[in-house]
Design a protein around this motif. Structure first.
Motif, PDB file in Angstrom:
ATOM      1  N   UNK A  43       0.834  -1.207   0.000  1.00  0.00           N
ATOM      2  CA  UNK A  43       0.000   0.000   0.000  1.00  0.00           C
ATOM      3  C   UNK A  43       0.869   1.258   0.000  1.00  0.00           C
ATOM      4  N   UNK A  44       2.016   1.196   0.680  1.00  0.00           N
ATOM      5  CA  UNK A  44       2.928   2.348   0.718  1.00  0.00           C
ATOM      6  C   UNK A  44       3.575   2.563  -0.643  1.00  0.00           C
ATOM      7  N   UNK A  45       3.922   1.482  -1.299  1.00  0.00           N
ATOM      8  CA  UNK A  45       4.623   1.575  -2.570  1.00  0.00           C
ATOM      9  C   UNK A  45       3.803   2.309  -3.625  1.00  0.00           C
ATOM     10  N   UNK A  46       2.518   2.040  -3.670  1.00  0.00           N
ATOM     11  CA  UNK A  46       1.657   2.669  -4.672  1.00  0.00           C
ATOM     12  C   UNK A  46       1.728   4.189  -4.587  1.00  0.00           C
ATOM     13  N   UNK A  47       1.677   4.702  -3.374  1.00  0.00           N
ATOM     14  CA  UNK A  47       1.708   6.152  -3.189  1.00  0.00           C
ATOM     15  C   UNK A  47       3.083   6.731  -3.542  1.00  0.00           C
TER      16      UNK A  47
ATOM     17  N   UNK B  93       4.189   9.423  -6.522  1.00  0.00           N
ATOM     18  CA  UNK B  93       5.007  10.612  -6.307  1.00  0.00           C
ATOM     19  C   UNK B  93       6.198  10.646  -7.243  1.00  0.00           C
ATOM     20  N   UNK B  94       6.772   9.472  -7.518  1.00  0.00           N
ATOM     21  CA  UNK B  94       7.894   9.379  -8.449  1.00  0.00           C
ATOM     22  C   UNK B  94       7.470   9.844  -9.840  1.00  0.00           C
ATOM     23  N   UNK B  95       6.294   9.398 -10.268  1.00  0.00           N
ATOM     24  CA  UNK B  95       5.778   9.807 -11.575  1.00  0.00           C
ATOM     25  C   UNK B  95       5.448  11.300 -11.584  1.00  0.00           C
ATOM     26  N   UNK B  96       4.971  11.814 -10.455  1.00  0.00           N
ATOM     27  CA  UNK B  96       4.678  13.246 -10.353  1.00  0.00           C
ATOM     28  C   UNK B  96       5.930  14.079 -10.618  1.00  0.00           C
ATOM     29  N   UNK B  97       7.061  13.623 -10.111  1.00  0.00           N
ATOM     30  CA  UNK B  97       8.311  14.349 -10.294  1.00  0.00           C
ATOM     31  C   UNK B  97       8.640  14.515 -11.769  1.00  0.00           C
ATOM     32  N   UNK B  98       8.394  13.476 -12.539  1.00  0.00           N
ATOM     33  CA  UNK B  98       8.656  13.535 -13.980  1.00  0.00           C
ATOM     34  C   UNK B  98       7.636  14.440 -14.668  1.00  0.00           C
ATOM     35  N   UNK B  99       6.377  14.272 -14.327  1.00  0.00           N
ATOM     36  CA  UNK B  99       5.327  15.076 -14.964  1.00  0.00           C
ATOM     37  C   UNK B  99       5.509  16.564 -14.686  1.00  0.00           C
TER      38      UNK B  99
ATOM     39  N   UNK C 115      14.678  14.613 -15.094  1.00  0.00           N
ATOM     40  CA  UNK C 115      14.699  14.230 -16.501  1.00  0.00           C
ATOM     41  C   UNK C 115      14.267  12.786 -16.728  1.00  0.00           C
ATOM     42  N   UNK C 116      14.411  11.972 -15.697  1.00  0.00           N
ATOM     43  CA  UNK C 116      14.047  10.569 -15.843  1.00  0.00           C
ATOM     44  C   UNK C 116      13.821   9.931 -14.488  1.00  0.00           C
ATOM     45  N   UNK C 117      13.101   8.802 -14.483  1.00  0.00           N
ATOM     46  CA  UNK C 117      12.845   8.070 -13.248  1.00  0.00           C
ATOM     47  C   UNK C 117      13.316   6.629 -13.405  1.00  0.00           C
ATOM     48  N   UNK C 118      13.695   6.038 -12.286  1.00  0.00           N
ATOM     49  CA  UNK C 118      14.141   4.654 -12.303  1.00  0.00           C
ATOM     50  C   UNK C 118      13.718   3.933 -11.032  1.00  0.00           C
ATOM     51  N   UNK C 119      13.998   2.645 -10.999  1.00  0.00           N
ATOM     52  CA  UNK C 119      13.642   1.813  -9.848  1.00  0.00           C
ATOM     53  C   UNK C 119      14.877   1.048  -9.391  1.00  0.00           C
ATOM     54  N   UNK C 120      14.794   0.463  -8.211  1.00  0.00           N
ATOM     55  CA  UNK C 120      15.888  -0.345  -7.700  1.00  0.00           C
ATOM     56  C   UNK C 120      15.325  -1.504  -6.892  1.00  0.00           C
ATOM     57  N   UNK C 121      15.884  -2.688  -7.102  1.00  0.00           N
ATOM     58  CA  UNK C 121      15.482  -3.901  -6.386  1.00  0.00           C
ATOM     59  C   UNK C 121      14.059  -4.346  -6.691  1.00  0.00           C
ATOM     60  N   UNK C 122      13.581  -4.056  -7.886  1.00  0.00           N
ATOM     61  CA  UNK C 122      12.278  -4.532  -8.338  1.00  0.00           C
ATOM     62  C   UNK C 122      12.482  -5.771  -9.206  1.00  0.00           C
ATOM     63  N   UNK C 123      11.674  -6.803  -8.976  1.00  0.00           N
ATOM     64  CA  UNK C 123      11.709  -7.989  -9.809  1.00  0.00           C
ATOM     65  C   UNK C 123      10.817  -7.833 -11.022  1.00  0.00           C
ATOM     66  N   UNK C 124      10.795  -8.816 -11.930  1.00  0.00           N
ATOM     67  CA  UNK C 124      10.068  -8.696 -13.190  1.00  0.00           C
ATOM     68  C   UNK C 124       8.559  -8.488 -13.044  1.00  0.00           C
ATOM     69  N   UNK C 125       7.945  -9.164 -12.077  1.00  0.00           N
ATOM     70  CA  UNK C 125       6.493  -9.028 -11.925  1.00  0.00           C
ATOM     71  C   UNK C 125       6.112  -7.613 -11.522  1.00  0.00           C
ATOM     72  N   UNK C 126       6.783  -7.105 -10.499  1.00  0.00           N
ATOM     73  CA  UNK C 126       6.446  -5.758 -10.041  1.00  0.00           C
ATOM     74  C   UNK C 126       6.908  -4.703 -11.049  1.00  0.00           C
ATOM     75  N   UNK C 127       8.004  -4.980 -11.733  1.00  0.00           N
ATOM     76  CA  UNK C 127       8.486  -4.048 -12.751  1.00  0.00           C
ATOM     77  C   UNK C 127       7.452  -3.875 -13.856  1.00  0.00           C
ATOM     78  N   UNK C 128       6.872  -4.967 -14.292  1.00  0.00           N
ATOM     79  CA  UNK C 128       5.856  -4.901 -15.346  1.00  0.00           C
ATOM     80  C   UNK C 128       4.625  -4.132 -14.873  1.00  0.00           C
ATOM     81  N   UNK C 129       4.241  -4.345 -13.624  1.00  0.00           N
ATOM     82  CA  UNK C 129       3.084  -3.635 -13.081  1.00  0.00           C
ATOM     83  C   UNK C 129       3.338  -2.133 -13.017  1.00  0.00           C
TER      84      UNK C 129
ATOM     85  N   UNK D 188       1.566   0.979 -15.090  1.00  0.00           N
ATOM     86  CA  UNK D 188       0.978   2.099 -14.348  1.00  0.00           C
ATOM     87  C   UNK D 188       1.553   3.428 -14.836  1.00  0.00           C
ATOM     88  N   UNK D 189       2.867   3.459 -15.045  1.00  0.00           N
ATOM     89  CA  UNK D 189       3.514   4.682 -15.511  1.00  0.00           C
ATOM     90  C   UNK D 189       3.168   4.976 -16.974  1.00  0.00           C
ATOM     91  N   UNK D 190       3.078   3.931 -17.773  1.00  0.00           N
ATOM     92  CA  UNK D 190       2.768   4.115 -19.194  1.00  0.00           C
ATOM     93  C   UNK D 190       1.417   4.792 -19.365  1.00  0.00           C
TER      94      UNK D 190
END
Length: 326
Positions: A132-136, A140-146, A151-165, A169-171
């Motif tokens: 539930x915390x991650x969604x919020x 906020x991460x996407x808000x920073x880009x918008x 200039x860009x956003x990235x992730x760290x320590x995300x596996x394939x399932x959550x990365x695709x989700x 969501x960002x797309x």
């Protein structure tokens, strides 16, 4: 609007590495001048992506890593100056649970850096314990880009399932994911061999960054089973891993001697040949020069296969980050 915005990651594909600027163990202020020289050497040799995090530094060193990196960037004048890319990771602290908290955190990082953050990354996924915390935080991460704050956003320590989700969501908001950081080295092949993250990143157009590419120094060849070992937890880890890594280290050493390279350079080049961007740390000019020697050449297919086989035969491997998701 978003399509025209590009993050300056230099030639971030196969053949480059970035500088991982974590909290320096045993840091003291007399090291600042030496670290500036390291920064200058890196940039002048085309290494222009510098990675840090807002959690690197506690107590009197709170935010120190970002402060130093910002100062180094401002004081550097020379080749590739316009290509410098400062990346930071925002920690998913338990007290950060709103999208606005991510915006505030990024503004604080920008203040310490003395300039806007080029690449902002979520330091770890809370999917294993507080989805539930991650969604919020992701919102906020996407808000920073918008809002044009990064200039860009990235992730760290995300596996394939959550990365695709997250990608989906960002797309939906027109926000591309530029990078994904995972622990990856010859002693930590799990993200690619078992999670197949490189295939997913290629499919989604995401650059894969390899942190701890030298396995905290084990792959440099500077340590043996007999010691001496680093102090603290790192030393305990070395005692556990070195006996089972003998064949791998022997293979690294043989290839390094044949190539007239160091073991570190071979280990980093292996990461590069796997299509990742390794981010080794460097606390001295000598270390930085060694890292730079991993560029401009490539291991051949037979050498890569030998290293792959040696890595697979290691009795013990690096413990995975507890926040790494599947």
């Amino acid at each position: 609007m978003h399509k025209s915005r590009e993050i300056s990651l230099s030639t971030m594909g196969c053949g480059t590495w970035a500088w991982g600027n974590q909290l320096l163990w045993g840091y003291n202020e007399s090291m600042d001048e030496q670290l500036q020289a390291v920064f200058n050497l890196c940039v002048s040799n085309g290494v222009t992506l510098f990675d840090t995090g807002d959690s690197y530094g506690t107590g009197r060193l709170n935010g120190r890593s970002e402060l130093l990196l910002g100062r180094f960037s401002q004081e550097y004048q020379g080749l590739n100056q316009e290509n410098i890319c400062l990346a930071t990771k925002l920690a998913a602290y338990p007290w950060r649970w709103t999208r606005q908290s991510m915006i505030q955190a990024c503004r604080a990082s920008a203040k310490r850096l003395g300039r806007n953050v080029d690449l902002v990354q979520m330091h770890w996924s809370t999917g294993n314990y507080a989805p539930w915390q991650e969604t919020r935080l992701l919102d906020g991460l996407a808000d920073l880009y918008e809002q044009g704050l990064v200039k860009g956003v990235g992730l760290s320590n995300f596996g394939p399932k959550r990365l695709k989700l997250v990608h989906q969501r960002f797309a939906e908001r027109g926000v591309p994911i530029s990078t994904l950081q995972v622990q990856y080295s010859l002693l930590s092949t799990y993200p690619l061999t078992q999670l197949h993250l490189k295939d997913v990143c290629d499919e989604l157009g995401i650059k894969l960054i390899a942190y701890s590419p030298l396995a905290l120094g084990i792959l440099t060849g500077k340590y043996s089973q007999k010691g001496p070992f680093p102090k603290g937890i790192r030393g305990l880890l070395f005692r556990q891993l070195l006996p089972g890594a003998r064949s791998l280290l022997s293979c690294l050493r043989e290839i390094a001697q044949t190539r007239h390279k160091t073991m570190s350079q071979v280990a980093l080049n292996w990461c590069i040949c796997k299509g990742t961007i390794p981010i080794p740390g460097a606390k001295s000019v000598t270390q930085a020069q060694d890292n730079i020697g991993a560029l401009g050449w490539y291991l051949d297919s037979q050498e890569i296969a030998e290293l792959d086989q040696a890595a697979a035969s290691s009795d013990k491997v690096m413990v995975q980050n507890i926040f790494q998701t599947k």
